[in-house]
Scaffold this active site. Structure first.
Site, PDB file in Angstrom:
ATOM      1  N   GLU A 255     -47.643  22.447 -17.986  1.00 34.66           N
ATOM      2  CA  GLU A 255     -47.153  23.503 -18.878  1.00 34.66           C
ATOM      3  C   GLU A 255     -46.833  24.673 -17.977  1.00 34.66           C
ATOM      4  OE1 GLU A 255     -46.666  22.833 -21.844  1.00 34.66           O
ATOM      5  OE2 GLU A 255     -47.793  20.973 -21.840  1.00 34.66           O
ATOM      6  N   CYS A 294     -47.372  32.673 -21.879  1.00 32.52           N
ATOM      7  CA  CYS A 294     -46.304  31.753 -21.492  1.00 32.52           C
ATOM      8  C   CYS A 294     -45.281  31.622 -22.611  1.00 32.52           C
ATOM      9  CB  CYS A 294     -46.904  30.398 -21.182  1.00 32.52           C
ATOM     10  SG  CYS A 294     -47.910  29.791 -22.534  1.00 32.52           S
TER      11      CYS A 294
HETATM   12  P1  NAP Z   1     -50.271  29.864 -10.811  1.00 31.27           P
HETATM   13  O1  NAP Z   1     -50.263  30.790  -9.700  1.00 31.27           O
HETATM   14  O2  NAP Z   1     -49.291  28.764 -10.818  1.00 31.27           O
HETATM   15  O3  NAP Z   1     -51.758  29.304 -10.906  1.00 31.27           O
HETATM   16  C1  NAP Z   1     -52.151  28.429 -11.930  1.00 31.27           C
HETATM   17  C2  NAP Z   1     -53.372  27.654 -11.495  1.00 31.27           C
HETATM   18  O4  NAP Z   1     -53.012  26.796 -10.415  1.00 31.27           O
HETATM   19  C3  NAP Z   1     -54.499  28.533 -10.977  1.00 31.27           C
HETATM   20  O5  NAP Z   1     -55.714  27.986 -11.428  1.00 31.27           O
HETATM   21  C4  NAP Z   1     -54.375  28.393  -9.476  1.00 31.27           C
HETATM   22  O6  NAP Z   1     -55.598  28.579  -8.827  1.00 31.27           O
HETATM   23  C5  NAP Z   1     -53.966  26.955  -9.370  1.00 31.27           C
HETATM   24  N1  NAP Z   1     -53.355  26.592  -8.099  1.00 31.27           N
HETATM   25  C6  NAP Z   1     -52.486  27.296  -7.365  1.00 31.27           C
HETATM   26  N2  NAP Z   1     -52.128  26.588  -6.277  1.00 31.27           N
HETATM   27  C7  NAP Z   1     -52.792  25.420  -6.341  1.00 31.27           C
HETATM   28  C8  NAP Z   1     -52.861  24.270  -5.515  1.00 31.27           C
HETATM   29  N3  NAP Z   1     -52.143  24.178  -4.409  1.00 31.27           N
HETATM   30  N4  NAP Z   1     -53.666  23.257  -5.877  1.00 31.27           N
HETATM   31  C9  NAP Z   1     -54.388  23.323  -6.998  1.00 31.27           C
HETATM   32  N5  NAP Z   1     -54.378  24.387  -7.823  1.00 31.27           N
HETATM   33  C10 NAP Z   1     -53.583  25.421  -7.506  1.00 31.27           C
HETATM   34  O7  NAP Z   1     -50.067  30.621 -12.205  1.00 31.27           O
HETATM   35  P2  NAP Z   1     -50.817  31.934 -12.715  1.00 31.27           P
HETATM   36  O8  NAP Z   1     -50.272  33.071 -11.955  1.00 31.27           O
HETATM   37  O9  NAP Z   1     -52.271  31.725 -12.796  1.00 31.27           O
HETATM   38  O10 NAP Z   1     -50.298  31.996 -14.207  1.00 31.27           O
HETATM   39  C11 NAP Z   1     -49.118  32.605 -14.586  1.00 31.27           C
HETATM   40  C12 NAP Z   1     -48.031  31.576 -14.764  1.00 31.27           C
HETATM   41  O11 NAP Z   1     -48.481  30.544 -15.615  1.00 31.27           O
HETATM   42  C13 NAP Z   1     -46.818  32.157 -15.432  1.00 31.27           C
HETATM   43  O12 NAP Z   1     -45.672  31.747 -14.766  1.00 31.27           O
HETATM   44  C14 NAP Z   1     -46.860  31.591 -16.836  1.00 31.27           C
HETATM   45  O13 NAP Z   1     -45.611  31.449 -17.435  1.00 31.27           O
HETATM   46  C15 NAP Z   1     -47.545  30.285 -16.646  1.00 31.27           C
HETATM   47  N6  NAP Z   1     -48.255  29.898 -17.850  1.00 31.27           N
HETATM   48  C16 NAP Z   1     -47.800  28.830 -18.556  1.00 31.27           C
HETATM   49  C17 NAP Z   1     -48.462  28.441 -19.704  1.00 31.27           C
HETATM   50  C18 NAP Z   1     -47.991  27.260 -20.516  1.00 31.27           C
HETATM   51  O14 NAP Z   1     -48.713  26.818 -21.416  1.00 31.27           O
HETATM   52  N7  NAP Z   1     -46.840  26.732 -20.255  1.00 31.27           N
HETATM   53  C19 NAP Z   1     -49.590  29.121 -20.130  1.00 31.27           C
HETATM   54  C20 NAP Z   1     -50.023  30.196 -19.385  1.00 31.27           C
HETATM   55  C21 NAP Z   1     -49.353  30.568 -18.235  1.00 31.27           C
HETATM   56  P3  NAP Z   1     -56.073  29.984  -8.192  1.00 31.27           P
HETATM   57  O15 NAP Z   1     -55.918  31.012  -9.251  1.00 31.27           O
HETATM   58  O16 NAP Z   1     -57.474  29.714  -7.873  1.00 31.27           O
HETATM   59  O17 NAP Z   1     -55.165  30.218  -7.049  1.00 31.27           O
END
Ligand code: NAP
Length: 680
Positions: A255, A294
């Site tokens: 997602e 999101c």
């Molecule tokens: P993110 O930077 O992509 O991080 C999401 C998760 O992935 C975090 O738990 C992060 O961990 C983890 N992660 C990052 N790199 C990783 C890797 N190499 N291996 C394993 N895990 C890894 O996103 P965010 O900044 O937290 O959230 C904002 C984004 O999420 C926005 O773009 C938003 O649109 C999207 N979002 C989408 C939805 C949906 O349902 N579609 C819902 C909410 C948010 P760490 O934090 O520990 O680095």
């Protein structure tokens, strides 16, 4: 302060002092995370060996019951979660979506797991497929839980709901869960998980938490695991191409971000209720969680003729939003989660500003109420695209309170603009013109996971553009990740494997616990309606005596019910009918007559008939036909704690030559007692 992980039954903190996290409104350091050196491999082993085994012992209903109790227990402690949630920048209203919304998802899955899944360990998908003429070789699709770990990798913005909306369906399905919380808000997820563990309701190994980075989590996945990721598309790509994921092929669902749009219909001119609702919805979506959703609206698509009026109305509405410390009751919008997040939103606004006019500029947020000046605040920001199809407008997700107005000149151009987003979680259309809505929905639905149509008639009842609901699919194609979550029982099946099983009817009956046509039957000494729930065997069969269907029966039924359709009452007309060639009995008469043939009248364990499934009339019945009925106990599902269970009876009405005239499942409630409630 130290945010601990919960692994293999113990609360642990990683090496070192950990990364400090500041309250985004006050600047106070309020949490530290470290997952360095934690034994992630052991956590996976624990989930596979202990968690899987514990869940495998339970039926869907037993697991659903735990969810229900868990929801109730968490509800008693929710104030602690609300208090901690202020540290994420959320107002109380924002936290309601995360916290009560999360509990609501537990209850919803508890109810779906009980009402729509069997009280069994195996679920069936669809009907039995007959693969041979004589019926000796048949097939059934079944669902069983994947024998691995459901690994959640969550975004920062819904630390409670995001964890529970994935945990609930995985748990009912029968998969143990490892939650990898986003570092920024892991402190809140940790509190929720701690409360869940403290209830003592969750069997060992079924829920574990990695409270922070732990980016090595994927090094431990295997083929039976399910990875449910929520976050940015960039991270989703890294996950999909992780060498271990590529090598083992676990199920991955993502997602990701999406540049969601809302559309004002050409009919929704200024002065209409739809125009006002539209302004209200866009404002709400920008304010709620400071736009860190999101599903929030990013692109506001309006007919060219209305664009100025809309810009004015939105500018006025946004000026009313009070920004500041979320603890202050007068504040309606808090800061972003971290200063880094605020900086990335400002950077995105800068990018958009190159191709847009900035109508309301929140980059320098003026004097947030009761908060640190220069905290992680970004004010509501409204832009207007100079070129409707400029790539950057459709590409840039400013994950904050930021929207861009885009004017469209025609319906064709509107469709092109929507599609330029390349797939989204949700879109909405504000219009009371059904013809316009019908056309646009069929053009844009394949680009969306969910579409909300709003107008004056739904003003009071609508749940809003940005709210995913447990019973509806959440996820979207293309840029949105092409994943799917929730959607009622569909969400449970994401954590299960569908397998086509071929064999004899007896083999399939043994595997599924459901009697399959052609399998052996037993004819008990007493009528099956006299047998209480637990003693009743699937396959128990009653065969009725014969009854002749007469013309008098047909006419009496017609006059009793008022159904005097020509096929039953007018011989000449019925003869002209190519299917009947003469008068025939009412199908509903046959079903009623069949009940007269199979019921056992005295008071007993059968409490009620609550419906019929799959009714088909397969051969017209003419006056003079002699019918009889076979009734076989097909499936049983106990309603634990209610004193009864559901029993479906496979029923066939045949004529004197053995032709099947009608077939269906009779659905009944059967008591656990031979003489329920002390009757005699
Ligand atoms: P993110 O930077 O992509 O991080 C999401 C998760 O992935 C975090 O738990 C992060 O961990 C983890 N992660 C990052 N790199 C990783 C890797 N190499 N291996 C394993 N895990 C890894 O996103 P965010 O900044 O937290 O959230 C904002 C984004 O999420 C926005 O773009 C938003 O649109 C999207 N979002 C989408 C939805 C949906 O349902 N579609 C819902 C909410 C948010 P760490 O934090 O520990 O680095």
């Amino acid at each position: 302060m130290k945010v601990e992980s919960y692994l293999a039954g113990r609360w642990v903190f990683g090496a070192g002092e950990g990364t400090p996290w500041q309250d985004p409104a006050t600047g106070e350091v309020m949490a530290r995370t470290s997952t360095e050196g934690l034994d992630v491999a052991d956590a996976f082993e624990h989930a596979r060996n202990v968690g899987c085994a514990n869940l495998a012992k339970m039926t869907f209903h037993e697991r659903a019951k735990i969810l229900k109790d868990l929801g109730a227990a968490l509800g008693e402690h929710k104030e602690a979660l609300y208090e901690a949630s202020f540290h994420t920048g959320a107002t109380r209203a924002d936290s309601w979506i995360d916290i009560d919304g999360g509990f609501g998802t537990l209850f919803s899955y508890a109810s779906r797991g009980t009402n729509e899944m069997p009280n069994a360990r195996v679920a069936v998908d669809g009907g039995v497929e007959t693969l041979s003429r004589d019926g000796s070789f048949v097939a059934q699709h079944i669902y069983t839980p994947r024998r691995g770990v459901a690994v959640q990798i969550n975004a920062f913005n819904f630390p409670v709901w995001g964890m529970l909306e994935k945990f609930a369906p995985a748990f009912v399905a029968g998969m143990p869960v490892i939650v990898k919380a986003a570092a920024q808000t892991a402190f809140l997820t940790e509190r929720a998980v701690r409360l869940m563990i403290e209830t003592g309701l969750l069997p060992d190994g079924t829920l574990q938490l990695l409270a922070g980075p732990a980016h090595d989590v994927l090094d431990h996945v295997r083929s039976q695991d399910v990875i449910a990721f929520t976050g940015s598309s960039a991270t989703a790509q890294r996950i999909r191409t992780h060498p271990r994921v590529v090598a083992c092929n676990p199920r991955v669902t993502a997602e990701t971000d999406s540049v969601n749009c809302t559309i004002l219909g050409p009919d929704a001119e200024p002065g209409t209720p739809e125009f006002d609702l539209f302004v209200q919805e866009v404002t709400n979506e920008m304010r709620t969680k400071a736009g860190q959703k999101c599903t929030a609206i990013r692109r506001v698509l309006v007919p060219g003729a209305c664009a100025d009026d809309l810009a004015q109305a939105l500018t006025a509405a946004l000026a009313e939003i009070r920004v500041g410390n979320p603890r202050s009751e007068s504040v309606q919008m808090g800061p972003l989660v971290t200063a880094a997040q605020a900086a990335s939103v400002v950077e995105a606004i800068d990018r958009l500003a190159q191709v847009c006019d900035v109508l309301v500029d929140g980059r320098a947020c003026p004097e947030p109420i009761d908060a640190l000046q220069g905290g992680a605040f970004v004010g509501p920001t409204l832009l207007r695209a100079r070129d409707a199809l400029a790539e950057v407008v459709h590409d840039t997700e400013a994950f904050g309170p930021v929207c861009t107005i885009i004017a469209y000149a025609s319906q064709d151009e509107l469709v092109d603009i929507v599609r330029a987003g390349d797939g989204a979680l949700v879109g909405s259309v504000f219009s009371a013109d059904e013809a316009f809505v019908g056309g646009i929905v069929s053009d844009i639905a394949s680009y969306h996971g969910r579409l909300l149509i709003a107008n004056r008639h739904t003003a009071k009842s609508s749940t809003g553009h940005g709210s995913p609901l447990p019973v509806l699919v959440h996820g979207g194609p293309g840029r949105a990740g092409d994943g799917e979550e929730l959607g009622g029982v569909r969400g449970i099946y994401h954590y299960m494997q569908r397998t086509a099983v071929q064999g004899t009817p007896d083999v399939l009956s043994a595997i599924t616990g459901r009697w399959v046509r052609g399998a052996q039957t037993v004819e008990p000494d007493v009528h099956p309606f006299r047998i209480p729930f637990h003693e009743l065997e699937t396959g128990a069969t009653f065969r009725s005596a014969e009854r002749e269907v007469t013309l008098e029966d047909i006419e009496a039924f017609a006059h009793l019910t008022g159904d005097i359709f020509y096929a039953h009452m007018d011989e000449a007309a019925a003869r002209r009918n190519p299917l009947f060639g003469g008068r025939v009995a009412h199908g509903y008469f046959l079903v009623s007559a069949a009940a007269g043939l199979f019921v056992d009248p005295p008071y007993g364990p059968v409490l009620a008939n609550y419906g019929i499934d799959g009714l088909r009339f397969t051969k017209p019945v003419k006056p003079g036909t002699r019918i009889k009925v076979r009734l076989t106990c097909k499936s049983k599902s106990l309603r634990a704690g209610r004193g009864y269970g559901e029993v479906a009876w496979d029923t066939e009405i045949t004529d004197q030559d053995g032709n099947v005239c009608a077939s269906y499942d009779v659905l009944t409630m059967v008591s656990e007692l031979a003489v329920p409630d002390g009757g005699s």
